[in-house]
Design a protein around this motif. Structure first.
Motif, PDB file in Angstrom:
ATOM      1  N   UNK A 204      29.750  38.762  44.353  1.00  0.00           N
ATOM      2  CA  UNK A 204      28.679  37.840  44.698  1.00  0.00           C
ATOM      3  C   UNK A 204      28.028  38.202  46.031  1.00  0.00           C
ATOM      4  N   UNK A 205      28.689  39.055  46.833  1.00  0.00           N
ATOM      5  CA  UNK A 205      28.134  39.418  48.131  1.00  0.00           C
ATOM      6  C   UNK A 205      27.080  40.517  48.028  1.00  0.00           C
TER       7      UNK A 205
ATOM      8  N   UNK B 206      33.559  32.896  42.652  1.00  0.00           N
ATOM      9  CA  UNK B 206      32.699  32.328  41.617  1.00  0.00           C
ATOM     10  C   UNK B 206      33.303  32.427  40.227  1.00  0.00           C
ATOM     11  N   UNK B 207      34.542  32.970  40.143  1.00  0.00           N
ATOM     12  CA  UNK B 207      35.271  33.099  38.878  1.00  0.00           C
ATOM     13  C   UNK B 207      34.467  33.899  37.848  1.00  0.00           C
TER      14      UNK B 207
ATOM     15  N   UNK C  60      45.030  37.965  46.873  1.00  0.00           N
ATOM     16  CA  UNK C  60      45.641  36.664  46.594  1.00  0.00           C
ATOM     17  C   UNK C  60      44.629  35.696  45.992  1.00  0.00           C
ATOM     18  N   UNK C  61      43.390  35.731  46.478  1.00  0.00           N
ATOM     19  CA  UNK C  61      42.356  34.863  45.901  1.00  0.00           C
ATOM     20  C   UNK C  61      42.102  35.227  44.440  1.00  0.00           C
TER      21      UNK C  61
ATOM     22  N   UNK D 126      42.844  34.134  38.668  1.00  0.00           N
ATOM     23  CA  UNK D 126      43.296  34.640  37.369  1.00  0.00           C
ATOM     24  C   UNK D 126      44.356  33.745  36.738  1.00  0.00           C
ATOM     25  N   UNK D 127      45.292  33.274  37.568  1.00  0.00           N
ATOM     26  CA  UNK D 127      46.495  32.636  37.049  1.00  0.00           C
ATOM     27  C   UNK D 127      46.603  31.161  37.401  1.00  0.00           C
ATOM     28  N   UNK D 128      45.543  30.603  38.016  1.00  0.00           N
ATOM     29  CA  UNK D 128      45.564  29.193  38.422  1.00  0.00           C
ATOM     30  C   UNK D 128      46.742  28.902  39.351  1.00  0.00           C
TER      31      UNK D 128
END
Length: 292
Positions: free
Chosen positions: A116-117, A143-144, A170-171, A176-178
């Motif tokens: 998104x950047x 933004x998933x 980590x984000x 990915x895994x909630x």
């Protein structure tokens, strides 16, 4: 009983048992140290559970399919290398990790996070790495975006996410895994990431196994890696093997080199070839000094 090491801290190893998925805390038998076997996260092991509050014993490390020295993890199928526009991508580190992964039988892929950047990094990575047979996924943890395609590709595999600090590993795992792994940001003064992951951990979620690993600095090649081996880990060179004027040709300075000619015709990434030459120089220096 058998299971898989999911974390190891301070000489204690947490193992997830295969059938019940129960976790046990174990100490390693002294015989493993005498065998020069160091347990790694991802190892499949045989163990004896403890009774009550006593720790059990890690009895045996089962044969490893793959082994990565740094980060120290075992039985990884895919090494997902994460880059982002910020901090400044270290593509020499990425190329070194691709070589290291391929050398031990791990499949590399590239995740361009924070898409998104800006879009320029994604375009540059695709131009260089898809020719090198490295799958490239464009994602944005914030933004998933692009997560479904990445999850589908990784389903059923053990994946290690690696890269510079603050590229969003980590984000990305959280998205990915909630999960709710701690994340860091980028120092405004240095544009270097603050380390947030302290220990490697194997996470079971969403149908695949993921290694959460600490940030790390530049890697070195292992002893015994001959300079002539390096080109074998560059699939984009393969179509031109045997077409150079001289043999063997390492594609860095020999006249009449078909690989360099292909690079001049923009069939091979100039930047990636230049980084190959840097890595080749490192290996030559190590090889010259191997008996020092």
């Amino acid at each position: 009983m058998t299971g898989r090491i999911v974390r190891g801290i301070g000489g204690l190893y947490t193992v997830r048992e295969d059938e019940s998925e129960t976790e046990f805390v174990l100490r390693a038998r002294g015989k493993l140290r005498r065998q020069h076997m160091t347990p790694m996260v991802g190892d499949r092991v045989a163990f004896s559970p403890g009774s009550g509050e006593e720790h059990g014993w890690l009895e045996e490390i089962l044969p490893r399919a793959t082994c990565c020295v740094r980060p120290p993890v075992a039985n990884v199928d895919v090494l997902a290398l994460v880059v982002a526009p910020v901090p400044q991508p270290d593509l020499l580190l990425i190329d070194r990790m691709i070589v290291c992964a391929r050398r031990v039988g791990i499949q590399p892929l590239l995740c361009v996070n924070k898409c998104d950047l800006e879009a320029d990094l994604d375009e540059a990575c695709r131009a260089a790495y898809e020719r090198a047979q490295v799958p490239v996924f464009t994602v944005s943890a914030h933004e998933r975006r692009g997560l479904d395609a990445l999850k589908a590709y990784l389903a059923g595999k053990t994946v290690c996410f690696a890269g510079q600090s603050a590229v969003g590993k980590s984000s990305l795992l959280n998205a990915l895994l909630n999960l709710s792994l701690p994340t860091g940001d980028v120092s405004r003064k240095t544009e270097r990431g603050r380390h947030t992951t302290r220990h490697a951990e194997l996470i079971f979620a969403e149908g695949f196994r993921v290694m959460d690993t600490p940030g790390f600095s530049l890697l070195g090649f292992e002893e015994g890696f001959e300079p002539e081996e390096l080109l074998a880990y560059y699939p984009e060179f393969e179509p031109y093997e045997g077409k150079c004027r001289f043999a063997p040709c390492l594609h860095d300075r020999e006249p009449g080199c078909a690989v360099r000619e292909a690079m001049q015709q923009e069939k091979i990434s100039t930047e990636r070839w230049a980084r190959y030459c840097v890595l080749l120089g490192e290996l030559r220096e190590l090889w010259r000094n191997r008996y020092d």
